[in-house]
Motif scaffolding. Structure first.
Motif, short mmCIF file in Angstrom:
data_model
loop_
_atom_site.label_atom_id
_atom_site.label_comp_id
_atom_site.label_asym_id
_atom_site.label_seq_id
_atom_site.Cartn_x
_atom_site.Cartn_y
_atom_site.Cartn_z
N THR A 155 26.50 19.89 48.52
CA THR A 155 27.02 21.25 48.62
C THR A 155 26.48 22.11 47.48
OG1 THR A 155 29.03 20.41 49.61
CG2 THR A 155 29.14 22.64 48.73
N ALA A 156 26.13 23.33 47.81
CA ALA A 156 25.67 24.27 46.79
C ALA A 156 26.84 24.63 45.87
CB ALA A 156 25.12 25.54 47.45
N PRO A 157 26.55 24.96 44.64
CA PRO A 157 27.62 25.37 43.73
C PRO A 157 28.12 26.77 44.08
CG PRO A 157 25.51 25.74 42.69
CD PRO A 157 25.24 25.05 44.01
N LYS A 158 29.15 27.17 43.39
CA LYS A 158 29.63 28.55 43.53
C LYS A 158 28.53 29.47 43.00
CE LYS A 158 33.01 31.67 41.74
NZ LYS A 158 34.12 32.29 42.13
N VAL A 159 28.16 30.44 43.80
CA VAL A 159 27.15 31.42 43.40
C VAL A 159 27.80 32.79 43.55
CG1 VAL A 159 24.90 32.44 43.93
CG2 VAL A 159 25.22 29.96 44.13
N SER A 160 27.97 33.47 42.45
CA SER A 160 28.56 34.81 42.50
C SER A 160 28.14 35.56 41.25
CB SER A 160 30.09 34.72 42.57
OG SER A 160 30.61 34.10 41.41
N GLY A 161 28.29 36.87 41.33
CA GLY A 161 27.96 37.67 40.17
C GLY A 161 27.63 39.09 40.52
N GLU A 162 27.08 39.78 39.54
CA GLU A 162 26.75 41.19 39.67
C GLU A 162 25.35 41.35 40.26
OE1 GLU A 162 26.36 45.19 36.89
OE2 GLU A 162 26.97 43.29 35.98
N LEU A 163 25.25 42.22 41.24
CA LEU A 163 23.97 42.52 41.86
C LEU A 163 23.19 43.52 41.01
CD1 LEU A 163 25.19 42.87 45.55
CD2 LEU A 163 23.81 41.01 44.60
N LEU A 164 21.90 43.53 41.17
CA LEU A 164 21.06 44.49 40.44
C LEU A 164 21.50 45.93 40.69
CD1 LEU A 164 17.42 43.12 40.78
CD2 LEU A 164 18.75 43.38 38.70
N ASP A 165 21.96 46.21 41.92
CA ASP A 165 22.39 47.58 42.23
C ASP A 165 23.78 47.90 41.72
OD1 ASP A 165 24.19 46.38 43.98
OD2 ASP A 165 23.21 47.13 45.79
N GLY A 166 24.42 46.94 41.04
CA GLY A 166 25.74 47.18 40.46
C GLY A 166 26.89 46.67 41.29
N GLY A 167 26.67 46.29 42.53
CA GLY A 167 27.74 45.72 43.35
C GLY A 167 27.98 44.28 42.94
N SER A 168 28.76 43.56 43.74
CA SER A 168 28.99 42.15 43.45
C SER A 168 28.69 41.31 44.69
CB SER A 168 30.43 41.93 42.99
OG SER A 168 31.33 42.26 44.02
N TYR A 169 28.48 40.02 44.46
CA TYR A 169 28.14 39.10 45.53
C TYR A 169 28.86 37.78 45.29
CZ TYR A 169 25.52 35.90 48.49
OH TYR A 169 25.19 34.96 49.43
N ASP A 170 29.28 37.16 46.39
CA ASP A 170 29.85 35.82 46.35
C ASP A 170 29.28 35.06 47.55
OD1 ASP A 170 31.51 33.51 46.65
OD2 ASP A 170 33.05 34.52 45.47
N LEU A 171 28.66 33.93 47.30
CA LEU A 171 28.03 33.13 48.36
C LEU A 171 29.00 32.80 49.48
CD1 LEU A 171 25.55 31.54 49.36
CD2 LEU A 171 26.34 29.62 47.97
N SER A 172 30.27 32.65 49.18
CA SER A 172 31.25 32.30 50.21
C SER A 172 31.32 33.35 51.32
CB SER A 172 32.63 32.06 49.59
OG SER A 172 33.13 33.26 49.02
N GLN A 173 30.93 34.59 51.03
CA GLN A 173 30.94 35.64 52.06
C GLN A 173 29.90 35.39 53.14
OE1 GLN A 173 30.07 38.95 49.40
NE2 GLN A 173 28.05 39.24 50.29
N ASP A 174 28.91 34.53 52.84
CA ASP A 174 27.85 34.25 53.81
C ASP A 174 27.99 32.87 54.45
OD1 ASP A 174 26.45 36.66 53.80
OD2 ASP A 174 25.41 36.14 51.94
N ARG A 175 29.17 32.24 54.33
CA ARG A 175 29.40 30.95 55.00
C ARG A 175 29.22 31.16 56.49
NH1 ARG A 175 31.43 25.88 53.30
NH2 ARG A 175 30.70 26.72 51.36
N GLY A 176 28.54 30.25 57.14
CA GLY A 176 28.22 30.38 58.56
C GLY A 176 26.83 30.92 58.80
#
Length: 185
Positions: free
Chosen positions: A47-68
């Motif tokens: 399983t991939a680790p938790k991947v999250s953080g600040e995007l270059l454009d200033g927004g945020s990202y969390d890998l869990s939002q792309d499950r599926g």
């Protein structure tokens, strides 16, 4: 406990741990190399680790939002000549596969935000995390320990493939399509 016994106990513990590490099968040993990619069979994927953080454009990202979805993660830096060379191939593969439930994420390392934004402008339409210290890569079981490096995750968030070094569309797209097809079953 005297110092001699304590030292002997410590050495015995270190030797036991070292031997266990040598005999344990790592995630990478469970996979095979195919066309420059380390590919893992579905029953051998970690399983991939938790991947999250600040995007270059200033927004945020969390890998869990792309499950599926199949997620292609590319580690890059604006200072990296092979990263510049592969940028069009990554974008073209993203455009060719996104209708199949594939998404891409860049992870920018060892860079300033201004240089990273300037590099991405006109090159990538998918988002990139800003990770100057490169901490995200350290959490992967199969380490993308080179820049550039590309990791393909299956729809369950497991590591399906890894390429250390630059990719070209002719090699990357078939890997992404295989993972997307097997995961859609």
């Amino acid at each position: 406990m005297n110092a001699r016994r304590w030292t002997a106990a410590l050495l015995a513990t270190v030797a036991t741990v070292a031997l266990a590490g040598c005999t344990a099968e790592s995630g990478e040993q469970r996979c095979t190399t195919r066309d420059g990619f380390l590919e893992c069979a579905p029953d051998q994927r970690g399983t991939a680790p938790k991947v999250s953080g600040e995007l270059l454009d200033g927004g945020s990202y969390d890998l869990s939002q792309d499950r599926g979805k199949v997620v292609v993660i590319n580690f890059w830096g604006s200072w990296c000549a092979p990263c510049r060379a592969e940028a069009d191939d990554l974008e073209n593969t993203y455009q060719a596969t996104k209708a199949s439930g594939v998404t891409f994420l860049g992870i920018n390392v060892s860079d300033s935000r201004d240089k990273a934004i300037a590099f991405e402008e006109g090159r990538a339409t998918y988002p990139s995390l800003f990770d100057p210290p490169g901490r995200t890569a350290l959490d992967f079981e199969i380490a993308p320990n080179a820049i550039p490096a590309t990791v393909v995750l299956d729809r369950e968030g497991r590591i399906a493939a890894l390429r250390r070094g630059a990719v070209i569309q002719d090699a990357l797209q078939p890997v992404v399509e295989r993972v997307a097809a097997e995961s859609a079953r």
